[in-house]
Enzyme design. Structure first.
Site, short mmCIF file in Angstrom:
data_model
loop_
_atom_site.label_atom_id
_atom_site.label_comp_id
_atom_site.label_asym_id
_atom_site.label_seq_id
_atom_site.Cartn_x
_atom_site.Cartn_y
_atom_site.Cartn_z
N ARG A 99 49.35 39.43 45.90
CA ARG A 99 48.63 39.76 44.66
C ARG A 99 47.49 40.72 45.00
O ARG A 99 46.63 40.41 45.82
CB ARG A 99 48.07 38.48 44.03
CG ARG A 99 47.24 38.77 42.80
CD ARG A 99 46.53 37.53 42.29
NE ARG A 99 45.53 37.94 41.31
CZ ARG A 99 44.31 37.43 41.20
NH1 ARG A 99 43.91 36.46 42.02
NH2 ARG A 99 43.47 37.87 40.29
N HIS A 143 40.02 43.56 38.00
CA HIS A 143 39.30 42.62 38.86
C HIS A 143 37.87 43.15 39.04
O HIS A 143 37.43 43.41 40.15
CB HIS A 143 40.02 42.44 40.20
CG HIS A 143 39.66 41.18 40.92
ND1 HIS A 143 40.58 40.33 41.46
CD2 HIS A 143 38.45 40.62 41.19
CE1 HIS A 143 39.98 39.31 42.05
NE2 HIS A 143 38.68 39.47 41.88
N GLU A 189 39.54 36.25 36.15
CA GLU A 189 38.30 35.51 35.93
C GLU A 189 37.34 36.21 34.96
O GLU A 189 36.24 36.60 35.34
CB GLU A 189 37.59 35.25 37.26
CG GLU A 189 38.41 34.39 38.22
CD GLU A 189 37.65 34.05 39.49
OE1 GLU A 189 36.53 34.58 39.68
OE2 GLU A 189 38.16 33.25 40.29
N ASN A 325 42.53 30.08 39.00
CA ASN A 325 41.76 30.15 40.24
C ASN A 325 40.86 28.92 40.32
O ASN A 325 40.19 28.59 39.34
CB ASN A 325 40.89 31.40 40.28
CG ASN A 325 41.69 32.68 40.34
OD1 ASN A 325 42.91 32.66 40.49
ND2 ASN A 325 41.01 33.81 40.23
N TYR A 327 38.19 26.50 43.06
CA TYR A 327 37.52 26.41 44.35
C TYR A 327 36.77 25.10 44.58
O TYR A 327 36.60 24.69 45.73
CB TYR A 327 36.52 27.57 44.49
CG TYR A 327 37.20 28.90 44.71
CD1 TYR A 327 37.57 29.32 45.97
CD2 TYR A 327 37.50 29.72 43.63
CE1 TYR A 327 38.22 30.53 46.18
CE2 TYR A 327 38.15 30.93 43.82
CZ TYR A 327 38.50 31.33 45.10
OH TYR A 327 39.16 32.52 45.28
N GLU A 401 44.36 31.94 42.97
CA GLU A 401 43.36 31.94 44.05
C GLU A 401 42.99 30.50 44.38
O GLU A 401 42.78 29.68 43.49
CB GLU A 401 42.07 32.67 43.65
CG GLU A 401 42.17 34.16 43.59
CD GLU A 401 40.83 34.82 43.25
OE1 GLU A 401 39.77 34.20 43.55
OE2 GLU A 401 40.84 35.92 42.70
#
Length: 510
Positions: A99, A143, A189, A325, A327, A401
């Site tokens: 990606r 992005h 995002e 995504n 985290y 991600e």
């Protein structure tokens, strides 16, 4: 107010799988579906460099990094000149999917007008190189590197003019690359674009908004631009190119803090749900349900723009899959009329953060990444199941991600990145658990392929599975790269049979 410290003695968190690599304990192999997609990811401004080559125009990150960051992306990983070396390295690791994002100012230097032939040629060459090495591209259109001219002339994502501009840019990309690119993402995002770019000022273009109005307006325009691009793709390109298009959203998991008082516990649950809606539902609800969450509308009032009926129709169903995504995770408690304190450590009585009326807490025993983010694999499992329950995306969920920054002061420390290996293994195992409970997850992309420019933090944080020496541009695969290579080859992860994650249901409050 309860704090993370005050609840510490009541919780027994397990952040990594016990047994590490399985040494000394029986190992379970967690297999994935035969068509599961494994890959890794990057972003244009973070790796390409060549900021003034090939006809590229200025982006807002060129401007912002010069004024507000310790470093710039002028050179970054020099991927613009070294893409062939990087693709060969991917192939040597057995990676099959990659990606990356296209730099809008490399295609349209001012954000409008005909395509820049040199920029188009670069991405033609990159895509052809990937395919020649058996690697399938997944391409993100945006992005964060907006052409500076659109910011200067129209206020960037605050101006309605950016919507037709993005539509035009997307059309150019579909026409140029869609014969070979079969999976597209419109935005990466948008939460970061809007909250950090137009709310706190931590990201480009560095605007701030005390009442949150700019945050919500920029988000509104991102959604309209997404819908416009998807509409163009579906009407003009998808019938012949037969690809898929979606969006990637980011969110932490927000776990409500338990409490012995039923009413207080209910308030914490409501606050945790609000924080997830303000992060993920803000963008996902219009796409899967046709409008903003009702609670956002009620709490934000006129600061949250409204969609016309035509826009709602265009938005609803405008993603063939959900890109996610993730985290980290937090505990959440209702803040009542007090300050909201996010996991970013930002207190606020009003505006975007204050609208949520919740406070994010961490646990002092949780492991932390070099970003200071807590390592909580079970939160990933819960977030995936929440997404499945609320949206049930027909094309499934792709984790676009997931990864961590690790302090790696030397090459030797980087090569032996055991912390990252444990992180990835724990999170992928948690993803597998979510799949066993019904989450329709179809792919996983580790962030990031290369150490790179980490936005406002410059080169101080390393997320890569491949180390980059920024002086020599030498690439060195880390242990995590070998881990991902093994996972791709076996389509499985290894888990110690007695390993377990902290079950949030066992938590007890003071």
């Amino acid at each position: 107010m309860q704090t993370a410290v005050s609840i510490a003695k009541h919780l027994v968190p397990r952040t990594f799988v016990e047994g590490g690599d399985g040494a000394g304990s029986e190992v379970t192999t967690l297999k994935f579906p035969a068509d599961f997609v494994w890959g890794t990811a990057t972003a244009s401004y973070q790796i390409e460099g060549a900021w003034d080559e090939g006809g590229r125009g200025l982006s807002i990150w060129d401007t912002f990094s010069r004024a507000s960051c310790p470093d710039t992306g002028d050179v970054a990983c020099d991927h613009f000149h070294r893409y062939q070396e990087d693709v060969k390295l991917m192939q040597s690791l057995g990676l099959k999917n990659y990606r990356f994002s296209i730099s809008w100012p490399r295609i349209q230097p001012t954000g409008r007008g005909p395509a820049n032939a040199e920029g188009v040629a670069f991405y033609h060459a990159l895509i052809d190189c990937l395919l020649a090495h058996g690697i399938t591209p997944l391409v993100t259109l945006y992005h964060w590197d907006l052409p500076q001219a659109l910011e200067t002339e129209h206020g960037g994502w605050l101006g309605r003019e950016v919507v037709p501009a993005f539509e035009e840019y997307a059309r150019l990309c579909f026409a140029a690359f869609g014969d070979r690119v079969k999976t597209w993402l419109t935005f990466n995002e948008p939460w970061c674009t809007c909250v950090l770019g137009y709310g706190t000022g931590e990201h480009a273009p560095g605007a701030t908004s005390a009442d949150g109005a700019k945050v919500y307006l920029s988000g509104h325009h991102c959604l309209l631009a997404h819908a416009a691009a998807v509409d163009v793709y579906r009407r003009e390109f998808q019938p012949a190119q037969r690809g898929a298009i979606g969006i990637t959203l980011n969110a932490n998991w927000n776990e409500p803090l338990a409490h012995s008082d039923v009413a207080i516990a209910a308030n914490h649950r409501d606050a945790a749900e609000r924080m997830t809606l303000w992060a993920l539902g803000w963008f996902a609800d219009p796409i899967w349900k046709g409008d903003y969450p009702e609670e956002m509308r009620a709490r934000c009032g006129p600061r949250l723009p409204s969609f016309t009926e035509e826009e709602k129709v265009l938005l609803k169903g405008s993603s063939d899959f959900l890109g996610l995504n993730h985290y980290s995770s937090d505990f959440v408690q209702d803040s009542g009329d007090g300050d909201f304190i996010s996991h970013w450590g930002k207190p606020s009585k009003g505006g975007y953060f204050g609208d949520q009326h919740g406070t994010a807490l961490t646990h002092p025993a949780w492991a932390r990444t070099d970003m200071g983010w807590s390592v909580v694999p079970w939160g990933f499992e819960k977030l995936l199941l929440w997404c499945q329950r609320r949206y049930s995306p027909a094309g499934g969920i792709y984790v676009t991600e997931n990864g961590c920054a690790v302090a790696e002061p030397t090459k030797e420390a980087a090569i032996k990145d055991d912390f990252r290996v444990a992180f990835l293994n724990g999170y992928v195992a948690a993803m597998h658990q979510a799949m066993e409970q019904g989450a329709d997850v179809r792919g996983y992309f580790a962030w990031s392929f290369l150490d790179n420019f980490e936005w406002s933090l410059g080169y101080s944080k390393r997320f890569g599975i491949v180390r980059v020496d920024y002086d020599t541009q030498e690439r060195t695969p880390k242990a995590s790269a070998r881990w991902l290579s093994s996972v791709v080859a076996s389509n499985a992860v290894q888990l110690a049979r007695d390993a377990r994650f902290m079950d949030a249901a066992t938590m007890h409050a003071a």
